[in-house]
Design an enzyme around this catalytic site. Structure first.
Site, mmCIF file in Angstrom:
data_model
loop_
_atom_site.group_PDB
_atom_site.id
_atom_site.type_symbol
_atom_site.label_atom_id
_atom_site.label_comp_id
_atom_site.label_asym_id
_atom_site.label_seq_id
_atom_site.Cartn_x
_atom_site.Cartn_y
_atom_site.Cartn_z
ATOM 1 N N LYS A 6 19.364 39.369 91.607
ATOM 2 C CA LYS A 6 19.034 40.275 92.714
ATOM 3 C C LYS A 6 17.553 40.219 93.055
ATOM 4 O O LYS A 6 17.171 40.412 94.213
ATOM 5 C CB LYS A 6 19.486 41.706 92.398
ATOM 6 C CG LYS A 6 18.824 42.398 91.228
ATOM 7 C CD LYS A 6 17.732 43.346 91.648
ATOM 8 C CE LYS A 6 17.160 44.116 90.461
ATOM 9 N NZ LYS A 6 15.960 44.915 90.816
ATOM 10 N N LEU A 20 10.169 42.640 80.638
ATOM 11 C CA LEU A 20 11.049 42.765 79.472
ATOM 12 C C LEU A 20 12.158 41.719 79.513
ATOM 13 O O LEU A 20 12.712 41.420 80.563
ATOM 14 C CB LEU A 20 11.686 44.149 79.429
ATOM 15 C CG LEU A 20 10.764 45.363 79.438
ATOM 16 C CD1 LEU A 20 11.588 46.615 79.210
ATOM 17 C CD2 LEU A 20 9.685 45.230 78.387
ATOM 18 N N LYS A 55 23.612 60.538 79.772
ATOM 19 C CA LYS A 55 22.574 59.658 79.217
ATOM 20 C C LYS A 55 21.505 60.473 78.492
ATOM 21 O O LYS A 55 21.078 60.134 77.388
ATOM 22 C CB LYS A 55 21.947 58.836 80.341
ATOM 23 C CG LYS A 55 20.944 57.787 79.888
ATOM 24 C CD LYS A 55 20.276 57.126 81.084
ATOM 25 C CE LYS A 55 21.279 56.462 81.990
ATOM 26 N NZ LYS A 55 20.648 55.851 83.181
ATOM 27 N N THR A 83 16.150 49.217 91.141
ATOM 28 C CA THR A 83 16.079 48.794 92.539
ATOM 29 C C THR A 83 17.199 47.783 92.782
ATOM 30 O O THR A 83 16.967 46.574 92.815
ATOM 31 C CB THR A 83 14.714 48.157 92.876
ATOM 32 O OG1 THR A 83 14.419 47.139 91.907
ATOM 33 C CG2 THR A 83 13.622 49.199 92.856
ATOM 34 N N ASN A 103 9.899 35.905 88.094
ATOM 35 C CA ASN A 103 11.349 35.773 88.094
ATOM 36 C C ASN A 103 11.808 34.583 88.926
ATOM 37 O O ASN A 103 12.753 33.868 88.556
ATOM 38 C CB ASN A 103 12.005 37.057 88.608
ATOM 39 C CG ASN A 103 12.082 38.134 87.546
ATOM 40 O OD1 ASN A 103 11.784 37.894 86.384
ATOM 41 N ND2 ASN A 103 12.475 39.331 87.933
ATOM 42 N N PHE A 151 13.446 27.610 78.863
ATOM 43 C CA PHE A 151 14.282 27.764 80.060
ATOM 44 C C PHE A 151 14.796 26.419 80.573
ATOM 45 O O PHE A 151 15.053 26.256 81.767
ATOM 46 C CB PHE A 151 13.532 28.523 81.165
ATOM 47 C CG PHE A 151 13.373 29.987 80.867
ATOM 48 C CD1 PHE A 151 14.314 30.902 81.305
ATOM 49 C CD2 PHE A 151 12.300 30.442 80.122
ATOM 50 C CE1 PHE A 151 14.180 32.246 81.017
ATOM 51 C CE2 PHE A 151 12.170 31.791 79.819
ATOM 52 C CZ PHE A 151 13.114 32.693 80.259
ATOM 53 N N CYS A 176 18.639 41.422 86.820
ATOM 54 C CA CYS A 176 17.283 41.159 87.319
ATOM 55 C C CYS A 176 17.184 39.873 88.127
ATOM 56 O O CYS A 176 16.998 39.917 89.343
ATOM 57 C CB CYS A 176 16.298 41.127 86.153
ATOM 58 S SG CYS A 176 16.069 42.717 85.345
ATOM 59 N N ARG A 228 26.213 43.049 83.976
ATOM 60 C CA ARG A 228 25.908 42.919 85.399
ATOM 61 C C ARG A 228 25.792 41.446 85.782
ATOM 62 O O ARG A 228 25.043 40.693 85.181
ATOM 63 C CB ARG A 228 24.609 43.669 85.739
ATOM 64 C CG ARG A 228 24.726 45.181 85.660
ATOM 65 C CD ARG A 228 23.391 45.855 85.901
ATOM 66 N NE ARG A 228 22.431 45.549 84.844
ATOM 67 C CZ ARG A 228 21.157 45.952 84.848
ATOM 68 N NH1 ARG A 228 20.696 46.650 85.878
ATOM 69 N NH2 ARG A 228 20.354 45.654 83.841
ATOM 70 N N GLY A 235 22.410 35.258 84.914
ATOM 71 C CA GLY A 235 23.062 36.426 85.498
ATOM 72 C C GLY A 235 22.228 37.650 85.165
ATOM 73 O O GLY A 235 21.018 37.573 85.035
#
Length: 439
Positions: free
Chosen positions: A267, A149, A30, A84, A212, A253, A264, A334, A261
């Protein structure tokens, strides 16, 4: 500290603001890519920003954390931007990488330095890290500055955020010193009169978790209405438009479909529930369990709808999935609803072909048993049903009449309510969508 999605974008943007920035990560590949101004993931605007920042000489990357050492006469700000993830077999967040990043910094901190957490962490983490830092390096401070973000818009969201939050030390002098340093870092957006809020550590940590949780709840709410609309023969798209005109609700939304999905929301809401339980406030967030359950049911419902369209069986059928990324303008797979649906259908006997403008390489590594094609026309050749599962602009712009001549059966399932139903039906397609009546 940490040059993944958050850290690489943040580093490039801070250099673009005029700061001298060093990005540190343990991933040698990376760092090699970033050193050559190559973005290690797809994010619009980031390659150009990296090129500009590295050519200016203000941005560099390294795997050697000792490179953060500096003149004791100068204060340095150290942003912690590591991940995390969800702990294996648990809902709770794994703060191992955050702890490791701070511990790696300790030998190189000077009194007057400011460590700034940007990672999404369980409430209470900042206070624990602040104690670790002050004990090891008296005079070094910690602040918490949550990120907000959106993948696909990360550069703009960093340079022109809709708000900035500082979680500051309880001591007034320390708080003033930390705020002054952060104000220097964010001088450019602050000059745009971006709202700036200051708080204690715990509130700053909870702001991100609460934001979130609210977004996930709003998405799952409209998807719950989608379930009711299907049962009643109503149209969730019209319903969403109608309630979205209420200024107390708003239209954002409220796009019913396959659900959320990514790395962020899923989880983070689970970690929020886990932390609330540890604090003895688990009853306050029990509603998030249903939010999560509604979201996961959307995937199962899409599989059921596809099977229904194919007269009850996937055996011997070809299914084309438009989209692999969890959202458009990203190569992030993810917890991708699209790939989850594709894998479920394949397990039930279908030939599944997936296409995506940016995420195919990542998808191939994670789901090698699926078939992949770069071009929609090749993927759709001989298909029995086409599923739109990630709403890329190029998929919304597909000419249904042209695609009709390629497939075997003209069945399209709109998992994102992103297509024009009438245009597809006029081209001879049987159009179905989550939460919309069958015609």
């Amino acid at each position: 500290m940490g040059c993944g999605y958050l850290g690489a974008v943040h580093a490039a943007c801070m250099a673009d603001f005029g700061h001298e920035v060093v990005g540190v990560d343990v991933d040698e590949r990376k760092i090699a890519d970033l050193t050559q101004a190559k973005a290690p993931f797809f994010e619009p605007g980031l390659p150009e920003l990296l090129q500009r920042a590295t050519q200016s000489g203000r941005l560099s990357f390294t795997t050697d954390v000792s490179q953060v050492a500096h003149d004791p006469q100068e204060s340095t700000v150290h942003f912690v931007c590591v991940g995390t993830p969800q702990r294996a077999g648990e809902f709770a967040a794994d703060t191992t990488y955050v702890d490791a990043a701070v511990r790696a910094l300790l030998p190189h901190l000077q009194p007057g330095d400011l460590v700034v957490g940007k990672s999404t962490v369980p409430v209470g983490t900042a206070a624990r890290l602040a104690a670790m830092i002050s004990q090891a390096v008296p005079g070094a401070l910690l602040a918490w500055n949550p990120e907000f973000l959106r993948e696909g818009h990360a550069v703009n969201d960093t340079q022109h955020p809709d708000r900035i939050v500082y979680g500051l030390p309880s001591d007034p002098d320390d708080a003033a010193r930390a705020k002054a340093l952060l104000d220097e870092v964010y001088a450019s957006p602050i000059a745009e009169n971006i709202p700036l809020l200051t708080s204690d550590y715990a509130t700053a940590e909870l702001v991100k978790a609460a934001a979130n949780a609210f977004l996930a709840t709003k998405i799952s709410f409209i998807n719950a209405m989608s379930e009711v609309c299907e049962a009643a023969g109503a149209d969730v798209s019209v319903l969403a438009a109608a309630i979205g005109h209420d200024e107390r609700i708003g239209p954002k939304f409220l796009g019913a479909g396959l659900g959320f999905g990514g790395g962020c929301l899923p989880k983070d809401i689970r970690a929020f529930m886990a932390r609330a339980g540890e604090l003895g406030a688990d009853q306050a967030l029990t509603f998030l369990r249903e939010v999560d359950a509604i979201n996961m049911r959307r995937r199962t419902r899409m599989v059921d709808l596809a099977r229904e369209v194919l007269q009850g069986s996937f055996l011997g059928r070809k299914v084309v999935v438009l989209g692999a990324a969890f959202k458009p303008e990203s190569d992030d797979i993810r917890d991708s609803p699209a790939l989850n649906v594709a894998a479920q259908i394949r397990l039930q006997g279908a030939e599944v072909v997936v296409t995506d403008p940016a995420a195919l390489e990542n998808a191939r590594r994670a789901w090698p048993d699926l078939h992949y094609e770069d071009k929609v026309e090749v993927a759709a050749d001989g298909a029995d049903v086409v599923l739109l599962l990630t709403e890329w602009d190029q998929y919304k712009a597909i000419d249904p009449a042209q695609l009709a001549g390629i497939v075997r059966q003209r069945n399209v399932l709109d998992g994102r309510n992103a297509l024009d139903p009438q245009a597809w039906r006029d081209a001879g397609w049987a159009y179905r969508a989550l939460g919309r009546p069958r015609v």
